[in-house]
Design a protein around this motif. Sequence first.
Motif, short mmCIF file in Angstrom:
data_model
loop_
_atom_site.label_atom_id
_atom_site.label_comp_id
_atom_site.label_asym_id
_atom_site.label_seq_id
_atom_site.Cartn_x
_atom_site.Cartn_y
_atom_site.Cartn_z
N ASP A 1 0.93 -1.10 0.06
CA ASP A 1 0.35 -0.48 0.40
C ASP A 1 0.92 1.07 -0.20
O ASP A 1 0.57 2.22 -0.96
CB ASP A 1 -0.45 -0.01 1.31
CG ASP A 1 -2.15 -1.27 1.37
OD1 ASP A 1 -1.80 -1.57 -0.02
OD2 ASP A 1 -2.41 -1.63 1.87
N GLN B 1 2.14 9.74 -5.73
CA GLN B 1 2.67 11.15 -5.25
C GLN B 1 3.55 11.28 -5.76
O GLN B 1 3.74 12.64 -6.05
CB GLN B 1 3.04 11.31 -3.87
CG GLN B 1 1.23 10.68 -3.53
CD GLN B 1 1.47 10.40 -1.45
OE1 GLN B 1 2.98 10.39 -0.95
NE2 GLN B 1 0.56 9.94 -0.93
N ARG C 1 1.33 3.95 -2.90
CA ARG C 1 0.67 5.72 -2.89
C ARG C 1 2.25 6.11 -2.77
O ARG C 1 2.18 7.18 -3.17
CB ARG C 1 0.85 5.67 -0.73
CG ARG C 1 -0.76 5.55 -0.65
CD ARG C 1 -0.81 5.70 0.71
NE ARG C 1 -0.06 5.37 1.53
CZ ARG C 1 -0.22 4.86 2.99
NH1 ARG C 1 -0.90 3.78 2.39
NH2 ARG C 1 0.80 4.11 3.16
#
Length: 359
Positions: free
Chosen positions: A284, A292, A288
């Motif tokens: 996870d 980003q 992310r």
Amino acid sequence: MNTDVIDKILGVSGGISWVVSYVFYRLYRSRTETARQVRNIPIWEPGEDLHIHLSKEGNLAYAAVEGVVKELNRTLHSHYGNSEGVIMQSQLIEHKSQRVNGFWSEVKKVIRDTTEYVPFALKPGKGNISDRHLVEVLDPGQAARLKDELETTHDKFEPHKSSFVQIGIDRLFGEVTKGLQETEKMLLTGTSIIGVGKVFLERGQIKMGPPDDSSRTYILTKMRLSELVRHYEAQSSLYKIIAILSALIGGGIVSIIVWRQTKAWWERRKQRILFEDIRRTMADAAERRRSQNTGRDRSNEEVEIENACVVCLTNERQVVALNCGHISLCADCAEALPMPKKCPVCRAPVERFMPIFNA
């Protein structure tokens, strides 16, 4: 010590305990059965009544005959006196002291052990009867307890003669000869004994020998029948206690093995769940980071060199070992570490792993 080695040692110990328990259980059953059989057998005296009974009723499969030892044809003479008998056991034993692991212990070495037999029979304690009514004893060497009943006719210990220098050398090498013991034991003529076995007629002569049923014990002893029963009952009780204790020890060892294996399985399950959670968390976090796009200036190769797992040198360092705090492993290598897990950097025990996140 390795956990697998400990479990193997425990397994072997448990197996030995069960084997010992089984052996003594068999001895317990054997002695119990012998005591029961001996308690209920008829007692005969050599003579015409026994001869008539065998002629009419046939063989006695298991019976007791009480009488006095009488030689047939010839006797054995003691080498050290005037004693005469039908069985003679001679032993020459060397006595030594040996040092083992720093402790001195007594050691016996049998140099000679011989036993001679001559034919003999049982006759009544009083009165004279014809040779036809004597009970000839067959195969006395197969009888239980007989050698325990032999009377000592000679027992001499001859100390070993050596100089102080030789004694010092022997003690230096850990073996000191103390001397020789020579013994002679005999079953003397005129000894009152009880024979327990098969009694039968052969060409008009009464004979006693080992029972046809191998579960029955052939016995020649100076004990009275009641004493013999108590002797076997005492042995039976002792063997029963040893069998139970060995079984309990074996059961305890098996319980320890089961507990250790269950504990190890539970630890492996906890570790598997932990690392599944770590991998899920790391996946996870990686997703992310990709979304980003933090815009690092260093190349992927430089990142891998700085953060490579110290075990596989391939994956990125992903977990921190607690309580030491070293960050040196990827999740795969951390999970693969053998139990109990130790930090590969400082060798400190690892209580748990926590995931780390690279910004």
